[in-house]
Scaffold this active site. Structure first.
Site, short mmCIF file in Angstrom:
data_model
loop_
_atom_site.label_atom_id
_atom_site.label_comp_id
_atom_site.label_asym_id
_atom_site.label_seq_id
_atom_site.Cartn_x
_atom_site.Cartn_y
_atom_site.Cartn_z
N TYR A 105 -3.00 -0.54 7.10
CA TYR A 105 -2.02 1.46 7.09
C TYR A 105 -2.89 1.53 5.26
CZ TYR A 105 2.55 1.65 4.62
OH TYR A 105 3.96 1.34 4.22
N ARG A 106 -2.48 0.55 4.62
CA ARG A 106 -2.01 0.63 3.14
C ARG A 106 -2.66 -0.84 2.39
NH1 ARG A 106 3.88 1.68 0.91
NH2 ARG A 106 3.74 1.94 -1.02
N TYR A 121 1.74 -3.82 -3.28
CA TYR A 121 0.68 -2.92 -3.52
C TYR A 121 -0.26 -2.46 -5.01
CZ TYR A 121 2.54 -1.84 1.46
OH TYR A 121 3.01 -2.10 2.37
C1 LIG Z 1 10.55 -4.67 -1.93
C2 LIG Z 1 9.79 -4.11 -1.19
C3 LIG Z 1 9.85 -3.12 -0.91
C4 LIG Z 1 9.53 -1.67 -0.47
N1 LIG Z 1 9.47 -1.37 0.38
C5 LIG Z 1 8.99 -0.03 0.76
C6 LIG Z 1 9.19 0.47 1.82
O1 LIG Z 1 10.46 0.71 1.87
N2 LIG Z 1 8.66 1.96 2.40
C7 LIG Z 1 7.37 2.35 1.15
O2 LIG Z 1 6.52 3.06 1.37
N3 LIG Z 1 7.20 1.39 0.32
C8 LIG Z 1 7.98 0.47 0.24
N4 LIG Z 1 7.37 -0.52 -0.88
C9 LIG Z 1 6.41 0.26 -1.51
C10 LIG Z 1 6.33 0.48 -2.72
O3 LIG Z 1 7.56 0.31 -3.92
C11 LIG Z 1 7.05 2.13 -3.23
O4 LIG Z 1 6.01 2.38 -1.71
C12 LIG Z 1 6.83 2.68 -4.43
O5 LIG Z 1 7.86 4.71 -3.95
C13 LIG Z 1 5.35 3.68 -4.56
O6 LIG Z 1 5.30 3.52 -5.79
P1 LIG Z 1 5.53 4.47 -6.23
O7 LIG Z 1 6.14 6.40 -5.33
O8 LIG Z 1 6.24 4.44 -8.37
O9 LIG Z 1 4.45 5.28 -6.47
P2 LIG Z 1 3.34 5.16 -7.58
O10 LIG Z 1 3.50 3.63 -8.09
O11 LIG Z 1 3.30 5.97 -8.35
O12 LIG Z 1 1.63 5.79 -7.09
C14 LIG Z 1 1.28 5.15 -5.78
C15 LIG Z 1 -0.36 5.22 -5.19
O13 LIG Z 1 -0.95 6.31 -5.37
C16 LIG Z 1 -1.21 7.03 -6.33
N5 LIG Z 1 -1.21 8.81 -6.49
C17 LIG Z 1 0.06 8.32 -7.70
N6 LIG Z 1 0.15 9.35 -8.03
C18 LIG Z 1 -0.29 10.47 -7.34
C19 LIG Z 1 -1.15 11.22 -8.13
N7 LIG Z 1 0.09 12.31 -9.08
N8 LIG Z 1 -2.08 12.02 -7.33
C20 LIG Z 1 -2.95 11.32 -7.27
N9 LIG Z 1 -3.04 9.80 -6.23
C21 LIG Z 1 -1.76 9.51 -6.93
C22 LIG Z 1 -2.29 5.86 -6.36
O14 LIG Z 1 -3.32 5.67 -6.32
C23 LIG Z 1 -1.05 5.11 -7.30
O15 LIG Z 1 -0.81 4.06 -7.34
C24 LIG Z 1 8.16 -1.57 -1.62
C25 LIG Z 1 7.67 -2.95 -1.98
C26 LIG Z 1 9.03 -3.62 -2.30
C27 LIG Z 1 8.05 -4.53 -3.51
#
Ligand SMILES: Cc1cc2nc3c(=O)[nH]c(=O)nc-3n(C[C@H](O)[C@H](O)[C@H](O)COP(=O)(O)OP(=O)(O)OC[C@H]3O[C@@H](n4cnc5c(N)ncnc54)[C@H](O)[C@@H]3O)c2cc1C
Lengths: 522, 194
Positions: free
Chosen positions: A468-469, A92
């Site tokens: 949804y995203r 994303y």
């Molecule tokens: C192979 C693969 C599998 C995946 N499977 C899943 C899955 O099972 N479920 C799922 O949900 N996702 C999945 N993802 C997507 C993603 O990897 C996850 O959702 C991951 O947890 C998001 O990154 P993060 O938790 O580090 O959030 P971040 O990258 O830190 O944040 C995501 C976004 O949230 C907002 N944000 C973050 N922090 C804040 C803050 N403090 N205040 C305000 N806004 C903020 C920003 O817009 C940011 O870009 C997958 C991705 C890959 C590549």
């Protein structure tokens, strides 16, 4: 290399702001080097160019006071910042900002686990806490609690919940399980939501709504504030856990299995969000595409069938689990076996026969909240694999699921891509994840993937489906599909944005929400 | 150093026999980091990576399907050897994840190369600072199907300075490509090293 700059900002202004920020957080926590440091704040899975999302700098504050000071500085210079927590939002956009030149506000150093309450089953964490961190903490303390993580567990509670992310235990709807948050607004004001607004609050992690408007959701998938703390409910470790898998032989079985699931799910016979996963997703955990097919375009059916046979997989593979005391699980499993056993060719699989299979093993971990990173293996289906997820919501209804599947598969095949996807059945909906995988070293293939995605957004919207995203590249296009009543929802978002963040410094363009100075320019 | 580099560059340009022993040429041209602690990752399920890791004498890790199992090793190494060097011959996704993780400990990429097979063609695509990129590309090509061995012997000599990078490609014809997976070789080092 020319420094990427935010729209309307000069290098002099950027440097002046950075110099002030360095005084707040220290030089060690400001990252400016485009070759080494900022490379890892990009999104290698983009379908256009790295430069479209290249930040000018990243800064890692250590506490709320530092965030407030940074906000004051960027307000003065009107420099946009892009907030991330653990920064692993791959598929994303990863840690990359919506537009070039933004300064990434990386909250990785704010990584304290502030409370884990075993009795009431919740944790309160800062944004830098990853799923691994929380899991390890719980294990070290011997607490009888489970976490619920996204498939790659290196992300974290705050970032994932902010994105409306999902996991695989009964607590898989993360925003539903969120309880209370602390947010810093663009002007530096710190706000607590829910019960923690009362002095000496004792119930912040217990009750979500407090009194007055429940505003937590406003700060998710948006740019109205910086979340600096969050409460999340944790599932008590159950006395028992029975994961199961059902392999299904025919494409059309998607319809039947979905229709059979809804009553079981909605009545809590199946406790978690079951998944209907297509063959290629499953196969990609253990083999690569060219082991079965070296031709161009989507893999032909004959090859798919051979692969299914070799790997003992279905054309669809259905995963679910029940939790609780033995007799209760037995009852539920009897109902589940009776229900799905009626599908011709359906075959049940359990730990005793399936253990050791990579697809099974990681799902078993996910459905009990054991962090792992195995799903990244999927990316090796093709060499140099990158992917973005097209994620429309479908009804938990067989015909609806088939319609979406057929629409996406047809367009994917027309554009020369495999359909690799899964349906995650929530409370009443399904998250349909089409993993659009492309060779990220091929400019031509990236462009084709980009065009396909754009087409899918329109095709889905025409059938009445929204996503949804989404990835950074498609936030505006998808925002435009949420257009009922002359875009009144986005008008409301923009009104809030203008009020809370008049200088437009917080994550401009996040999910298609733009500050007034940039509206219409995107 | 500069004269040697210039010499090797001109030798390469005129295609003299120097590259018959490319590892020697490289060691002359690149920073020699024999004394730095090195942690090497490989995915032994892939034939070429198995061959590679068998030749490595430094601290090494055979990768699990779940790359998360190796986070602790990487983190520990980064903390204990802040001037060390991490390298690997792995699946693309494993490199992707380890690179992201290492950046939080101040370790960044200074070399990566994809090694892909298509029909009878083996393609090495190298991304590194300009001079080493060209040297490594030629060396890998000259090593033919022994390229994993060549890499294993030259892990310590891979670039460790953080300069602007270029990407360069070499292709060659090799037999028996069916059995080989797409792999990536890579190296990360601490930013203080530059
Ligand atoms: C192979 C693969 C599998 C995946 N499977 C899943 C899955 O099972 N479920 C799922 O949900 N996702 C999945 N993802 C997507 C993603 O990897 C996850 O959702 C991951 O947890 C998001 O990154 P993060 O938790 O580090 O959030 P971040 O990258 O830190 O944040 C995501 C976004 O949230 C907002 N944000 C973050 N922090 C804040 C803050 N403090 N205040 C305000 N806004 C903020 C920003 O817009 C940011 O870009 C997958 C991705 C890959 C590549």
């Amino acid at each position: 290399m020319t420094k990427p700059l935010p729209q309307g900002i000069t290098l002099g202004q950027l440097n002046a702001a950075i110099a002030e920020i360095e005084k707040v957080v220290g030089k060690d926590y400001v990252y400016l080097d485009d070759v080494k440091e900022l490379r890892s704040y990009r999104d290698p899975y983009n379908t256009t160019n790295d430069a479209d999302f290249a930040p000018s700098a990243a800064v890692a504050p250590q506490n709320v006071e530092q965030i407030q000071k940074i906000l004051a500085i960027v307000n003065t210079y009107k420099i946009p910042i892009w907030t991330i927590s653990t920064g692993k939002n791959f598929a994303y956009g990863g840690p990359a900002p919506r537009k070039p030149g933004y300064v990434v506000l990386d909250l990785k150093l704010m990584n304290r686990i502030l409370e884990v309450n075993e009795k009431h089953g919740y944790a309160i964490v800062e944004p830098g806490v990853s799923y691994y961190d929380l899991y390890n903490y719980i294990q070290e303390k011997g607490l009888k609690l489970w976490i619920d993580c996204a498939a790659p567990a290196w992300g974290g509670i705050v970032g994932n919940t902010s994105e409306h992310g999902a996991g695989y235990t009964p607590y898989g709807d993360h925003l539903l399980m969120q309880c209370g948050m602390q947010v810093v607004l663009a002007d530096g004001t710190v706000v607590e939501t829910g019960m923690d607004t009362t002095p000496n609050s004792k119930t912040g992690g217990l009750y979500k709504y407090g009194q007055g408007a429940a505003i937590d959701g406003l700060f998710t998938q948006s740019n109205f504030g910086v979340i600096t703390r969050m409460g999340i409910w944790l599932m008590p470790e159950p006395p028992g856990y029975t994961p199961f898998m059902i392999t299904l032989e025919n494409e059309q079985d998607l319809e039947t299995v979905t229709d059979l699931t809804l009553p079981l799910r909605i009545n809590q016979v199946i406790h978690n969000a079951p998944m209907t996963v297509d063959l290629l997703w499953e196969a990609a955990m253990s083999v690569s595409r060219n082991q079965y097919y070296t031709g161009k375009g989507p893999m032909p059916d004959s090859h798919r069938k051979k692969m299914a046979k070799d790997l003992d997989l279905g054309i669809w593979n259905y995963y679910g689990a029940v939790y609780g005391p033995g007799p209760m699980m037995k009852n539920n499993m009897d109902v589940i076996r009776d229900t799905f056993g009626s599908i011709p060719g359906a075959k049940f699989h359990y730990d005793d026969t399936r253990k050791g299979d990579p697809g099974w093993d990681y799902r078993v971990k996910l459905m009990k909240g054991t962090p792992n990173m195995t799903e990244f293996s999927l990316l090796n289906w093709i060499g140099g694999g990158g992917h973005i997820n097209f994620s429309p919501i479908s009804a938990a209804d067989g015909k609806s699921a088939m319609r979406q599947y057929e629409m996406i598969r047809k367009s994917a095949h027309d554009f020369g891509f495999d359909y690799i996807g899964e349906f995650l059945i929530g409370w009443r909906d399904q998250h349909h994840i089409f993993m659009l995988m492309f060779n990220r070293m091929s400019a031509e293939e990236k462009k084709r993937a980009h065009d396909l995605f754009a087409l899918l957004v329109d095709e889905a919207a025409a059938l009445g489906y929204g996503e949804y995203r989404t990835h950074l590249s498609f936030m505006d296009q998808i925002a435009n599909t949420y257009s009922w009543n002359d875009n009144s929802l986005w008008d409301a978002h923009h009104a809030i944005k203008d009020e809370l963040d008049p200088n437009g410094i917080l994550s401009p363009g996040k999910q298609g929400i733009w500050p007034k100075n940039l509206r219409g320019n995107s | 150093m500069l004269t040697r580099r210039t010499f090797i560059k001109s030798a390469l340009a005129s295609n003299v026999a120097l590259l018959a022993t490319p590892s020697h040429a490289l060691q002359l041209a690149l920073d020699n980091n024999q004394d730095k602690p090195l942690l090497v990752f490989a995915d032994e399920r892939a034939l070429n990576a198995k061959e590679f890791i068998s030749q490595v004498n430094d601290q090494k890790e055979n990768l699990d399907l779940d790359i998360g199992q190796h986070f602790d090793v990487l983190t520990k190494f980064c903390k204990e050897s802040p001037h060390g060097h991490i390298a690997g011959l792995t699946r693309d996704s494993d490199f992707f994840v380890l690179e992201q993780l290492a950046k939080d400990h101040g370790f960044y990429v200074n070399y990566s190369a994809t090694h892909s097979y298509d029909g009878q063609t083996l393609t090495h695509e190298i991304t590194a600072p300009k001079e080493p990129a060209n040297l490594i590309a030629t060396a890998l090509k000259n090593a033919a199907d022994q390229w994993p061995n060549w890499l294993a012997k030259n892990m310590h000599s891979l670039p460790q300075s953080h300069q602007a990078m270029i990407t360069t490609k070499r292709q060659l014809t090799v037999p028996n490509t069916q059995q080989h997976n797409f792999l990536v070789s890579w190296s990360l080092s601490a930013s203080q090293n530059s």
